[in-house]
Design a protein around this motif. Structure first.
Motif, PDB file in Angstrom:
ATOM      1  N   PHE A 196      38.322   0.270  12.338  1.00  0.00           N
ATOM      2  CA  PHE A 196      39.435   1.320  12.187  1.00  0.00           C
ATOM      3  C   PHE A 196      40.835   1.089  12.175  1.00  0.00           C
ATOM      4  CE2 PHE A 196      35.715   4.450  12.465  1.00  0.00           C
ATOM      5  CZ  PHE A 196      36.069   5.409  11.580  1.00  0.00           C
ATOM      6  N   HIS A 197      41.066   0.198  13.132  1.00  0.00           N
ATOM      7  CA  HIS A 197      42.531  -0.384  13.219  1.00  0.00           C
ATOM      8  C   HIS A 197      42.878  -0.672  11.795  1.00  0.00           C
ATOM      9  CE1 HIS A 197      45.885  -3.066  13.664  1.00  0.00           C
ATOM     10  NE2 HIS A 197      45.272  -4.056  13.602  1.00  0.00           N
ATOM     11  N   PRO A 239      50.657  -4.460   8.995  1.00  0.00           N
ATOM     12  CA  PRO A 239      50.971  -3.173   8.847  1.00  0.00           C
ATOM     13  C   PRO A 239      51.992  -2.691   8.257  1.00  0.00           C
ATOM     14  CG  PRO A 239      51.287  -3.868  10.883  1.00  0.00           C
ATOM     15  CD  PRO A 239      50.988  -5.248  10.508  1.00  0.00           C
ATOM     16  N   LEU A 275      37.332  11.210   0.749  1.00  0.00           N
ATOM     17  CA  LEU A 275      36.375  10.666   2.128  1.00  0.00           C
ATOM     18  C   LEU A 275      34.933  11.207   1.683  1.00  0.00           C
ATOM     19  CD1 LEU A 275      38.215  10.711   5.427  1.00  0.00           C
ATOM     20  CD2 LEU A 275      37.898   9.159   3.584  1.00  0.00           C
ATOM     21  N   MET A 334      54.144   0.974  10.135  1.00  0.00           N
ATOM     22  CA  MET A 334      52.929   1.981  10.469  1.00  0.00           C
ATOM     23  C   MET A 334      53.411   3.248  11.519  1.00  0.00           C
ATOM     24  SD  MET A 334      50.549   2.348   8.320  1.00  0.00           S
ATOM     25  CE  MET A 334      50.078   1.550   6.774  1.00  0.00           C
ATOM     26  N   TYR A 363      41.405  -0.145   8.761  1.00  0.00           N
ATOM     27  CA  TYR A 363      41.609   0.919   7.911  1.00  0.00           C
ATOM     28  C   TYR A 363      42.791   1.790   8.061  1.00  0.00           C
ATOM     29  CZ  TYR A 363      39.888   5.702   6.199  1.00  0.00           C
ATOM     30  OH  TYR A 363      39.976   6.802   5.397  1.00  0.00           O
ATOM     31  N   VAL A 364      43.289   1.924   9.275  1.00  0.00           N
ATOM     32  CA  VAL A 364      44.600   2.773   9.443  1.00  0.00           C
ATOM     33  C   VAL A 364      45.774   2.114   9.120  1.00  0.00           C
ATOM     34  CG1 VAL A 364      45.654   4.320  11.338  1.00  0.00           C
ATOM     35  CG2 VAL A 364      43.293   4.455  11.146  1.00  0.00           C
ATOM     36  N   HIS A 365      45.852   0.807   9.460  1.00  0.00           N
ATOM     37  CA  HIS A 365      46.970   0.366   9.573  1.00  0.00           C
ATOM     38  C   HIS A 365      47.415  -0.902   8.626  1.00  0.00           C
ATOM     39  CE1 HIS A 365      46.798   1.878  13.821  1.00  0.00           C
ATOM     40  NE2 HIS A 365      47.549   2.303  13.498  1.00  0.00           N
ATOM     41  N   ARG A 406      36.427   4.398   4.492  1.00  0.00           N
ATOM     42  CA  ARG A 406      36.563   4.364   5.946  1.00  0.00           C
ATOM     43  C   ARG A 406      35.350   3.956   6.632  1.00  0.00           C
ATOM     44  NH1 ARG A 406      34.919   8.646   9.758  1.00  0.00           N
ATOM     45  NH2 ARG A 406      36.724   9.383  11.108  1.00  0.00           N
ATOM     46  N   GLU A 436      43.788  10.189  11.719  1.00  0.00           N
ATOM     47  CA  GLU A 436      42.928   9.095  11.952  1.00  0.00           C
ATOM     48  C   GLU A 436      43.558   8.348  12.850  1.00  0.00           C
ATOM     49  OE1 GLU A 436      39.900   8.473  11.679  1.00  0.00           O
ATOM     50  OE2 GLU A 436      39.648   8.259   9.549  1.00  0.00           O
ATOM     51  N   HIS A 442      37.898   7.241  17.007  1.00  0.00           N
ATOM     52  CA  HIS A 442      37.914   5.803  17.452  1.00  0.00           C
ATOM     53  C   HIS A 442      39.563   5.274  17.792  1.00  0.00           C
ATOM     54  CE1 HIS A 442      34.016   3.900  17.093  1.00  0.00           C
ATOM     55  NE2 HIS A 442      33.894   4.625  16.217  1.00  0.00           N
ATOM     56  N   MET A 443      40.250   5.568  17.060  1.00  0.00           N
ATOM     57  CA  MET A 443      41.421   5.309  17.497  1.00  0.00           C
ATOM     58  C   MET A 443      42.299   6.030  18.508  1.00  0.00           C
ATOM     59  SD  MET A 443      42.912   2.856  15.151  1.00  0.00           S
ATOM     60  CE  MET A 443      41.364   2.179  15.700  1.00  0.00           C
ATOM     61  N   ALA A 483      50.527   6.971  11.213  1.00  0.00           N
ATOM     62  CA  ALA A 483      50.560   5.735  10.604  1.00  0.00           C
ATOM     63  C   ALA A 483      50.584   6.099   9.097  1.00  0.00           C
ATOM     64  CB  ALA A 483      49.192   5.131  10.840  1.00  0.00           C
ATOM     65  N   PRO A 488      31.310   4.717  11.649  1.00  0.00           N
ATOM     66  CA  PRO A 488      31.919   4.731  13.220  1.00  0.00           C
ATOM     67  C   PRO A 488      30.912   4.216  14.134  1.00  0.00           C
ATOM     68  CG  PRO A 488      30.990   6.778  11.813  1.00  0.00           C
ATOM     69  CD  PRO A 488      31.090   5.855  10.894  1.00  0.00           C
ATOM     70  N   ASN A 489      29.568   4.003  13.787  1.00  0.00           N
ATOM     71  CA  ASN A 489      28.799   3.496  14.516  1.00  0.00           C
ATOM     72  C   ASN A 489      28.795   1.784  14.526  1.00  0.00           C
ATOM     73  OD1 ASN A 489      27.763   6.128  15.240  1.00  0.00           O
ATOM     74  ND2 ASN A 489      26.700   6.102  13.371  1.00  0.00           N
ATOM     75  N   ALA A 546      33.621  -1.149  15.214  1.00  0.00           N
ATOM     76  CA  ALA A 546      34.210  -0.035  14.685  1.00  0.00           C
ATOM     77  C   ALA A 546      35.773   0.056  15.041  1.00  0.00           C
ATOM     78  CB  ALA A 546      33.397   1.317  14.847  1.00  0.00           C
ATOM     79  N   GLN A 547      35.987  -0.016  16.173  1.00  0.00           N
ATOM     80  CA  GLN A 547      37.351   0.221  16.661  1.00  0.00           C
ATOM     81  C   GLN A 547      38.396  -0.710  15.867  1.00  0.00           C
ATOM     82  OE1 GLN A 547      39.317   0.049  20.781  1.00  0.00           O
ATOM     83  NE2 GLN A 547      38.988   1.926  20.499  1.00  0.00           N
ATOM     84  N   MET A 548      37.916  -2.006  15.700  1.00  0.00           N
ATOM     85  CA  MET A 548      38.670  -3.044  14.863  1.00  0.00           C
ATOM     86  C   MET A 548      38.769  -2.635  13.413  1.00  0.00           C
ATOM     87  SD  MET A 548      40.454  -5.397  15.975  1.00  0.00           S
ATOM     88  CE  MET A 548      41.581  -6.377  15.251  1.00  0.00           C
ATOM     89  N   ASP A 580      31.143  11.556  15.852  1.00  0.00           N
ATOM     90  CA  ASP A 580      32.344  10.814  15.178  1.00  0.00           C
ATOM     91  C   ASP A 580      33.297  11.916  14.630  1.00  0.00           C
ATOM     92  OD1 ASP A 580      34.246   8.973  14.259  1.00  0.00           O
ATOM     93  OD2 ASP A 580      33.802   9.450  12.347  1.00  0.00           O
TER      94      ASP A 580
END
Lengths: 987, 416, 92
Positions: free
Chosen positions: C38-39, B251, A733, B342, C41-43, C26, A692, A879-880, B411, C29-30, C34-36, A874
């Motif tokens: 996802f950031h 993070p 998910l 992360m 969500y991931v980190h 999650r 991800e 995205h990342m 991460a 994506p649309n 979204a990128q922020m 997607d």
């Protein structure tokens, strides 16, 4: 005559079994039931060790696992074990022990010169010095310090013994088989609950073996015997002697060490020396007893100075009078019990020196009895030769004696209660730290809870044992506390004799004195942890079992704080040291981790293949034709034959995941960068998977076997991770998707048959009804077939080598037969097996990425694979993978690299610099990921990432390998070196 | 009080009676220019360098327990700069250089011992990975030596060269790496800071960072509110708990890392050795104990203790490279709380809040970074700019993608 | 540590692998940002000191992803359930 200090009768030793043993080369006699310590004392061996820092002569202080002084090396050769406590080492015939940390001999030790330098060697002295000149630390000071420190010598060579791990489950675990533990086990055991009773010693009974006590109408040892007999008769009770519960872990998991064969010279065949348990217990009772406190006074470390209970233990249990003219130093009524037992054993009690002016207990017979008095110092060096005492009125006297028995109250053995973060709490009534917040599921009974009286202890155990099993749904009954003989428990501890002369040791093993603690306080190390770390109090092999509390008291006194304010340091597991071998069990040598063998392993071995580790797998690296053929020559031969004729390679290690359900296509679209939902039945597609966070995590192929049945392959290394990832994606998910999948890596043997003759070989194996002509079964086709007259198989027209190639899968059990069948069928075409080297070379020639490129730091774009990232949808990581850094134009990108001189042996891990550029991080262009000698190009080639590499194709840069001392000019080129149009693959 | 040959000798003859406390126990002032939250190694070194390099005297360090009570006093004491990523190399090399002159600088013997750090490799591909790292170091002028099997055998002959599940093929050696006496590092920095006027407030817990109009005004502590113009969080495993009080989310996850020490034995292991087919590192202290550790216990935790699977895994790894130590006994094992970032690399940066700075994400590697962490954080606090060797250690790198992921595990903090 | 697997019962933690905070959603994506998202969500994690809900995989068992309620200060576990509502329902 030997054993001059042995009593002619009594004790729990077996006089019918005399044993012979050696200490420092001299032979002595003892009896079965002895410890090394009791046997040494029976032979009047008082000097047994040297201390850590000052190399002071040391004797035997205790009779248990709390011993700080009497550490020896046990056994010889590969079985030699350092730092063994003589007080717990059971004697066996032929035992050999040596003293340690002395040179040239125990009696005359040069290291003792440190004692003379002790004015310099105060606590923390090394922090203030050895700084000048700078370079001297590693060269001069540190080697000296390291050599001087360290107690026993490290073991040498392979341990000939084995160790085991084991697991046990119970309703109630009872820790310690003294009176409280026996009572708890009895009460619980009678109810039918599953009970484990563990004790560190070889005999149950704990303190009852050391003291002359009466329970009901039985002697202590007789009561123990009767209780043990009843427990042994209960099928639900398991008695584990020689088993130390060394640690408490979360949720009722207890670490235990069973010393299965430490009490014999060598373990019987097929038996381990030790066994480490994880015991899962619903509840536990800690009945570990208490440890007697020494006094802190001048030269209190001289051989012959012993704890009172230890002295009684040697007399009553081992029938040994450690020393024959004893001064009793006591702050407790316990000291008088020692006097009685000494007298009963025929020894002389020279005086009772009671620090309490108001002691009400009277001395036996007409022994000199000094109340309100104290010992200022011990006289003598390698053996007590007298004591200097200060009477209540200040008068000084010298008293003749050869031993001192100290009783200064008890420290409950609360250690295990601290393992989950519990903090003991000071109790003014019992003058002891008692268990604080104990771990869930644990209860504390008897002396460990500060209940020092025998009757109280028995009552504790019975009550707890019964109430716990009641709570667990069993029914305890018939529990009454027996009567015991009267006892006297009064005590008022004296933390130190302030007016002492000479060194007053608090931590014997680490040579920490009362003045060290004062110095720490003076320098601002007031927290107990600071003091401990500054002075090293309590950090020796005994973890300060006899030292810590006195140390805290002295710190409190020096800093004007009460015990409760000072607090304690934290006791950490293990309770007593545990051999590393025991905790590793069978996970040593080749058994460290499992070895996974491929289906063709046996066949490959027959061919003389050389194997290499890839993760847990052993895979054939190459198949040398002759003994002398090098890996390089073998690889070249295997590649040339495969590319010109045909080769076969075991690829069963690739992860295989069987996916079924109507939503598999949708699912794959989300986890792969590409689109899979459009894949027709009977086709295979290459897939790339990101994490991800936008970096590539794995690649492989996925085949659609029918509408709702798919098969994914992963890399060998990624198999486990990808499976967990997919399960996460599904279960967490997108649980609404109608899919199910399972790993079938182990179920299928799979071979790659590659080369111009691959189809010719295959046709001989595939049952005739299955058409596999180029038209019927083109590149990227797949399907279920049968081979060799009806054996189900799967065929995939995929290629890692760049040749026309097939992967054929059969049930694992046919794997061996299939490789032999392929080789037979291929004989006429000159088939060769090929190993990982050839596999790797061919994929590098084709510019395919593998482990070194899929290193978790590269994105699809970095690898030149952006074309298979669908821009229409997607997917995980999409995205990342588009964060600014990943799109930066100067990000290193995958290219091919060819040396200017084809003979230049490229190396993985070399970095790239422009011609003329100086080495620096700024000038660093990237690094070489994979290299191979290409038999097709007759040149070394490589794949690597280079900043702006794609824009620089055709340019020359330097591949610099500082750590191997090579540097070559290389040309940046397209990563596909061989057959860039992909003609061969389509056959 | 300066330590010198003269002071040592004279005190030996005075019965050690005149040594002065190495630090004061001051009461908090109402206001400081800079307040450091966290009196561990990094917090104390930050204060030291703020005072020494930037002339600050009106600053304080608050520590909820005793100074040095966190990871600085419970790690496996390894010091090295053998990193691979360009964002890390200059920083850790700066740290190693500071280590090399540290004792003379703060006049305290931290027993920095440059005995070498040897990373064993067990396959050809791992050799190439280590070569990549060694070459990255050399790019920055940091010496690394790639040893073959026989060269490794010369250094550590007692390893299992003949019967190991994962045979030893060789190793990457950084001779300048080594170990140091962990507590002494905290004490040396504390003493140096204290003597320059820094107030070290022990047993003083930060309860709440006070922020007004997007600007830090001070910290509520267990001893009352303390005003400060700037606040630096250097709270390691507790970073997110403190940051949360200012509304910051980070993070970072906190995990337990266990450490182990055996009974003392005579010298056996001359350098630091790490196992490449697992995650294990071992050295021998000057006192003789084998000091070692392995991976985290794999779940988030604020309890400074570990569990048995972690213990057994670690010891299996120890036995995997040196089975001869089977009879050496484990003396003690304990846990510390790691602030796992992360990408496995640290963060030294401003935050979105004016006057609030963070220093965290040290993962497994905090001890070796102690001097440079303080040095660079002090620079940031004093000047508002990242120190040149720490420019990559930005908080926003996760957003921008400029992550520093040495291991390439992504991460997922417990995999670093 | 022992983890109560809703399918297998209490099992040693060694059978499980740990992922982290449960309940993260999650992002869409649309979404325009979204990128922020996802950031984040991931980190970004709560990293709570106290009771948390977290994801474990019973890797050497039934291979269920489960949500465990656990106190990160004490390690006390007060509950566990299947992460997948579909599995949960089927199990009932």
């Amino acid at each position: 005559m030997s054993q001059l200090h042995r009593l002619s009768s009594g004790g729990l030793i077996d006089r019918a079994k005399p044993l012979s043993f050696k200490f420092d080369g001299k032979t002595y006699q003892g009896f079965a039931g002895d410890t090394l310590a009791s046997a040494l004392l029976a032979n009047d061996v008082q000097l047994v060790a040297r201390s850590f820092k000052y190399h002071r002569p040391r004797g035997i202080l205790t009779a248990g696992s709390e011993e700080p002084n009497a550490l020896v090396e046990l056994r010889q050769g590969a079985r030699r074990e350092p730092n063994v406590r003589a007080t717990t080492a059971e004697l066996y015939d032929g035992l050999i022990a040596q003293s340690q940390n002395r040179w040239p001999s125990l009696y005359f030790d040069f290291g003792a010169v440190n004692s003379l330098l002790s004015p310099f060697f105060a606590a923390g002295f090394y922090y203030k010095t050895f700084m000048w000149p700078t370079a001297f630390w590693e060269k001069v000071y540190e080697p000296l310090i390291r050599r001087a420190a360290g107690l026993g010598k490290p073991p040498v060579g392979d341990d000939p013994d084995t160790y085991e791990k084991a697991f046990a489950h119970c309703d109630l675990l009872v820790i310690g088989a003294g009176p409280a533990g026996l009572a708890a086990a009895l009460a619980a055991g009678r109810s039918g609950a599953r009970v484990i009773l563990a004790d560190e010693g070889p005999m149950l009974g704990g303190r009852l073996l050391s003291d002359r006590r009466i329970i009901g109408n039985q002697s202590g040892p007789d009561w123990v015997k009767a209780t043990e007999a009843e427990l042994a008769s209960l099928p639900n009770v398991r008695i584990m002697p020689r088993t130390t519960i060394f640690g408490i872990y979360d949720h009722g998991v207890y670490g235990a060490l069973e010393r299965v064969n430490d009490h014999v010279a060598t373990p019987p065949a097929h038996e381990p020396r030790q066994r480490a348990y994880r015991i899962y217990a619903k509840r536990a009772v800690l009945a570990a007893g208490a440890i007697e406190r020494p006094h802190v006074f001048g030269n209190n470390d001289r051989p012959g100075v012993m704890l009172g209970l230890a002295m009684r233990s040697y007399i009553n249990r081992y029938a040994v009078v450690p020393t024959k003219r004893v001064a009793i130093f006591t702050s407790s009524d316990e000291g008088y019990a020692t006097a009685h037992d000494l007298i009963a054993a025929g020894a002389s009690v020279q005086a009772i020196i009671d620090t309490r002016a108001d002691a009400t207990i009277s001395a036996p017979n007409d022994i000199p009895h000094f109340k309100g008095a104290r010992i200022l110092r011990v006289l003598g060096n390698k053996q007590v030769q007298g004591v200097e005492i200060e009477l209540k009125d200040g008068a000084i006297r010298i008293l003749d004696c050869d031993g001192v028995a100290m009783s200064n109250g008890w420290n409950p053995a609360v250690h295990l209660t601290c393992h989950l973060g519990g903090r003991p709490v000071w109790d003014d009534k019992t003058n002891a730290f008692l268990p604080g917040n104990v771990p869930a599921g644990l209860s504390v009974a008897g002396a460990a809870q500060g209940h020092f009286g025998l009757k109280e202890t028995l009552a504790d155990g019975l009550r707890l044992g019964a109430s716990i099993v009641d709570e667990l749904g069993f029914k305890a009954s018939g529990i009454t506390t027996p009567d015991t003989d009267p006892e006297s428990l009064a005590h008022t501890p004296l933390w130190r004799v302030k007016t002492s002369k000479g060194k007053c040791f608090v931590d014997f093993q680490h040579d920490v004195t009362d003045t060290d603690i004062e110095l720490a306080n003076r320098e601002g190390f007031r927290s107990v942890e600071h003091m401990k770390r500054y002075t090293t109090l309590g950090m020796a092999t005994d973890q300060g079992k006899t030292a810590n509390i006195s140390g805290l008291a002295i710190l409190g006194e020096a800093s004007g704080r009460k015990m409760a304010e000072v607090g304690t340091t934290i006791f950490r597991p293990p309770y007593t040291p545990v051999a590393l071998g025991a905790l590793a069990g069978h996970h040593v040598h080749k058994g460290f981790r499992p070895t996974r063998l491929t289906p063709s392993h046996q066949w490959a071995e027959e061919q003389g293949a050389v194997f290499m580790e890839t993760g847990l797998w052993l895979r054939a690296q190459y198949f040398p034709k002759t003994k002398n053929e090098s890996w390089l020559d073998a690889m070249i031969r295997e590649v040339e034959i495969t590319r010109s004729k045909v080769g076969v390679c075991d690829v069963s290690t690739l992860g295989k995941i069987n996916l079924q359900g109507k939503d598999v296509g949708t699912f794959l679209d989300r986890v792969y960068t590409g689109t899979f939902s459009t894949l027709p039945v009977g086709k295979v597609r290459y897939g790339l998977m990101m994490r991800e966070d936008g970096f590539v995590q794995d690649d492989g192929t996925t085949s659609r076997l029918s509408d709702n049945h798919w098969l994914m392959t992963t890399t060998t290394a990624g198999a486990g991770k990808v499976m967990a990832h997919l399960e996460f994606c599904h279960q967490v998910l997108w649980p609404e998707l109608d899919i199910a999948f399972t790993s079938v890596t182990e179920q299928w043997a799979q071979y790659s048959i590659a080369g111009p003759h691959s189809r010719d070989v295959l046709i001989k194996l595939v049952d005739p009804q299955h058409g596999i002509s180029n038209e019927a079964f083109p590149y990227m086709a797949c399907g279920a077939i049968t081979i060799c007259n009806g054996i189900p198989a799967r065929l995939f027209r995929i290629s890692f080598s760049g040749e026309m190639a097939y992967e054929i899968g059969v049930s694992n059990r046919y794997g061996d037969a299939l490789i032999r069948a392929i080789m037979d069928a291929g004989k006429e075409f000159g088939i060769t097996p090929y190993g990982l080297e050839a596999l790797s070379t061919m994929r590098i020639e084709k510019g395919h990425v593998a482990g070194s490129e899929l290193n978790g730091q590269t994105t699809p774009r970095d690898l030149g694979l952006i074309k298979i990232v669908s821009q229409k949808k997607d997917c995980i990581g999409k995205h990342m993978s588009e964060r600014p850094a990943m799109l930066a134009p100067d990000r290193p990108i995958l290219v091919g690299l060819k040396p200017k001189n084809p003979k230049s042996k490229l190396t993985g891990g070399a970095h790239f610099l422009d011609k003329g550029a100086k080495p620096s991080l700024e000038n660093d262009l990237g690094h070489m990921m994979s290299v191979a000698y290409s038999p097709m190009l007759k040149s070394w080639i490589g794949l690597g990432i280079v900043k702006r590499g794609r824009e620089r194709i055709g340019e020359t840069i330097r591949a610099v390998d500082f750590v191997r001392g090579t540097e070559f000019e290389v040309e940046i080129c397209d990563p596909v070196f061989f057959d860039p149009e992909g003609v061969r693959i389509r056959g | 009080m300066h330590y010198s040959v003269f002071s040592i000798i004279s005190q030996a003859f005075k019965g050690q009676k005149d040594w002065k406390p190495v630090w004061r126990y001051p009461d908090p002032k109402a206001e400081y220019e800079i307040l450091i939250i966290g009196g561990g190694g990094h917090g104390l070194s930050t204060a030291y360098y703020l005072a020494k390099n930037h002339g600050y005297t009106n600053i304080a360090v608050i520590e909820k327990n005793y100074l040095g009570s966190g990871s600085v006093g419970r790690n496996t004491t390894i010091v090295r700069s053998n990193y691979q990523e360009p964002g890390n190399i200059p920083f850790y090399e700066h740290s190693l250089k500071l280590w090399e002159g540290l004792e003379q600088d703060f006049n305290y013997n931290a027993m920095m011992s440059q005995r070498g750090v040897l990373n064993l490799y067990h396959s050809d591909s791992q050799r190439d990975d280590y070569a990549r790292r060694g070459n990255a170091m050399m790019m920055h002028g940091v010496r690394a030596d790639l040893l073959n099997r026989e060269q490794v055998r010369d250094v550590v002959p007692f390893l299992d060269f003949d019967n190991a599940r994962f045979p030893i093929h060789g190793g990457l050696m950084q001779w300048r790496g080594g170990t140091a006496r962990h507590d002494a590092v905290a004490w040396g920095f504390a003493r140096g800071a204290d003597s320059r006027g820094v107030d070290i407030l022990q047993n003083t817990e930060a309860k709440q960072i006070r922020v007004e109009n997007g600007k830090v005004t001070g910290v509520e502590t267990s001893r009352g509110f303390i005003k400060a113009k700037k606040v630096g969080i250097v709270a390691a495993g507790n970073t997110t708990r403190i940051a949360e009080t200012a509304g910051l989310r980070l993070p970072i996850e906190s995990y337990v890392l266990q450490a182990f020490v055996s009974e003392a034995i005579k010298p056996l292991i001359p350098c630091v050795v790490t196992f490449g087919a697992g995650h294990f590192y071992i050295s021998q202290s000057d006192k003789g104990g084998l000091v070692f550790g392995a991976s985290l216990d794999y779940y988030t935790s604020y309890a400074a203790r570990g569990n048995l699977p972690g213990v057994e895994d670690t010891i299996e790894e120890a036995m995997a490279i040196m089975p001869s130590i089977s009879r050496v006994k484990l003396l003690r094992h304990w846990g510390g709380i790691m602030d796992m970032s992360m990408d496995g690399s640290p963060i030294i940066d401003k935050t979105g809040i004016d006057g609030l700075y963070i220093n965290c994400g040290w993962c497994y590697g905090g001890f070796k970074a102690t001097p440079a962490s303080g040095y660079c954080f002090a620079h940031l606090l004093a000047t508002g700019e990242s120190h040149p060797v720490a420019t990559a250690l930005k908080l926003n790198r996760f957003e921008t993608g400029y992550v520093i992921d040495e291991a390439g595990t992504g991460a997922q903090p417990n995999l670093h | 540590m022992r983890i109560p697997c809703p399918f297998c019962g209490p099992r040693d933690s060694q059978e499980f692998s740990f992922l982290g905070q449960a309940g993260l959603k999650r992002p869409d994506p649309n979404a325009p940002d979204a990128q922020m998202q996802f950031h984040d969500y991931v980190h970004i994690r709560d990293n709570k000191a106290g009771v948390t809900q977290e994801l474990w995989l019973h890797a050497n068992g039934c291979r269920s992803w489960i949500v465990v309620t656990r106190n990160t200060l004490t390690h006390e576990i007060t509950g566990s359930e299947f992460a997948s509502p579909q599995v949960k329902e089927a199990a009932q």
